[in-house]
Design an enzyme around this catalytic site. Structure first.
Site, PDB file in Angstrom:
ATOM      1  N   ASP A 215      73.462 -67.451 -46.546  1.00 27.02           N
ATOM      2  CA  ASP A 215      74.244 -68.707 -46.386  1.00 27.02           C
ATOM      3  C   ASP A 215      74.406 -69.591 -47.376  1.00 27.02           C
ATOM      4  O   ASP A 215      73.725 -69.755 -48.258  1.00 27.02           O
ATOM      5  CB  ASP A 215      73.380 -69.367 -45.157  1.00 27.02           C
ATOM      6  N   LYS A 271      74.709 -71.110 -35.155  1.00 20.82           N
ATOM      7  CA  LYS A 271      73.963 -70.241 -34.700  1.00 20.82           C
ATOM      8  C   LYS A 271      72.741 -71.134 -33.985  1.00 20.82           C
ATOM      9  O   LYS A 271      72.064 -71.571 -34.677  1.00 20.82           O
ATOM     10  CB  LYS A 271      73.647 -69.173 -35.384  1.00 20.82           C
TER      11      LYS A 271
END
Length: 375
Positions: A215, A271
């Site tokens: 990320d 998420k």
């Protein structure tokens, strides 16, 4: 009528007072010279020296520091107002341990990278393709924990062993002009997140340039978080979460804007953890440009498990008040443009406008798409 004896008494008293030495002025506190000093630390002994002397230095200059193996460069609990300046190349000895390599905390702290400076993690010594999921124990790079009303400016990092910057329990923190170059980890670097944000309020990350293998941003919890003007390459995109399964599982009032994501697995990503509880609310993605995305241009899923989403969404972490606006760009032909997997009733109040993600497949597995959004 004033009596002569009274006058004589007064004259005598005045004469005595005049004869006495003048009273000394009240003492003035001496300035705390020690805390106003500028201190320079360098070489292999610098890390230990700064740990001992940091409280007495108003400005700490770290010049070509060589931090010994298994040692944290300890800049925690700095005196309020301290300035830290990195000069030259900072290096770190090799050891299998969890780190961090650097840790900073305090109030009104400014950490700056001088022109040409770099913190070199030499991550290739640890990289084995497993990241923090096995293999060698790898140190995290930089802890920005419990920083209040502080700033981190123009820092350059290279070859982080695993996660780069952990921002936790921070209040009013500005991270500006940070560069992370983990291009050398393209084949074996893993879990090299650039920014992991948790339990923080009022964090602004602007002008970051990131090349990594995970990320670019992962906000796991926190409120009033802004990421803007960023460039992300090689990783997993700009992410909310995963949210759930921690002690703090609330993400609110987040703006991610005016950024580019290229040559990455994902673009925009939200998420939430399968079977967990928490909240994601008031998140905005705006003016995001995508190119070379290999998996998902936009992915919002409520079934996340590390490495293997279940495919079955759960409703314990609702995603409400989400805005996705002007997210545009391309996905590879083997990827998917947009994927939305929500539980029944657990995604609501979304605003979806001006988005155009093309080049990949249209998903046939989307579920419970909120009104106004499209898959």
């Amino acid at each position: 009528m004033v009596q002569v004896s009274t006058i004589l008494s007064l004259l005598a008293t005045s004469a005595i007072a005049a004869a006495l030495p003048a009273a000394a002025p009240a003492p003035t506190a001496a300035p705390d010279l020690a805390k106003r000093a500028s201190c320079t630390f360098s070489g292999s002994s610098g890390a230990a020296a700064v740990s001992k002397s940091k409280a007495s230095c108003a400005t700490i200059v770290l010049s070509a520091l060589a931090v010994p193996s298994g040692t944290t460069l300890d800049l925690t609990k700095l005196t309020s107002g301290t300035k830290v300046i990195f000069e030259g190349t900072t290096t770190f000895g090799y050891e299998e341990w969890s780190g961090p390599l650097v840790s900073v905390s305090g109030t009104d702290i400014t950490v700056t990278g001088a022109k040409g400076s770099v913190l070199d993690g030499n991550g290739a010594r640890w990289w084995d393709g497993k990241g923090s999921n096995g293999g060698k124990t790898k140190p995290k790079f930089f802890y920005a924990h419990s920083l209040k009303s502080s700033s981190i400016v123009d820092m350059t990092f290279k070859d982080s062993p695993v996660q780069l910057m952990s921002i936790n329990s921070a209040t009013t923190l500005a991270v500006t002009g940070l560069t992370m170059n983990n291009a050398n980890g393209a084949s074996l670097g893993h879990n090299t997140d650039a920014f992991d944000v948790g339990s923080s309020t009022g964090v602004t990350i602007s002008g970051a340039t990131i090349v990594n293998q995970d990320d670019c941003l992962a906000i796991n919890s926190g409120t009033s978080i802004t990421f803007t003007g960023g460039s992300c390459s090689g990783g997993h995109g700009l992410s909310i979460g995963s949210v759930g399964g921690r002690s703090d599982n609330t993400v609110s009032d987040v703006t991610i804007s005016s950024s580019t994501i290229k040559d990455s697995q994902n673009g925009v990503r939200v998420k939430t953890v399968y079977g967990a509880t928490g909240t994601v609310k008031g998140v905005t993605y705006k003016d995001i440009t995508l190119s070379g995305i290999t998996k998902y241009g936009i992915v919002i899923e409520q079934d996340y498990e590390n490495g293997s989403p279940t495919g079955t969404p759960t409703t314990g972490v609702p995603i409400t008040g989400l805005t996705v606006q002007n997210v545009k760009g391309t996905v590879s032909s083997s990827g998917t443009n947009i994927y939305i997997l929500c539980g029944s009733g657990s995604c609501s109040g979304w605003t979806w406008s001006g988005n155009s993600v093309t080049g990949g497949k249209k998903s046939t597995a989307c579920k419970n798409i909120p009104s106004g959004a499209s898959c």
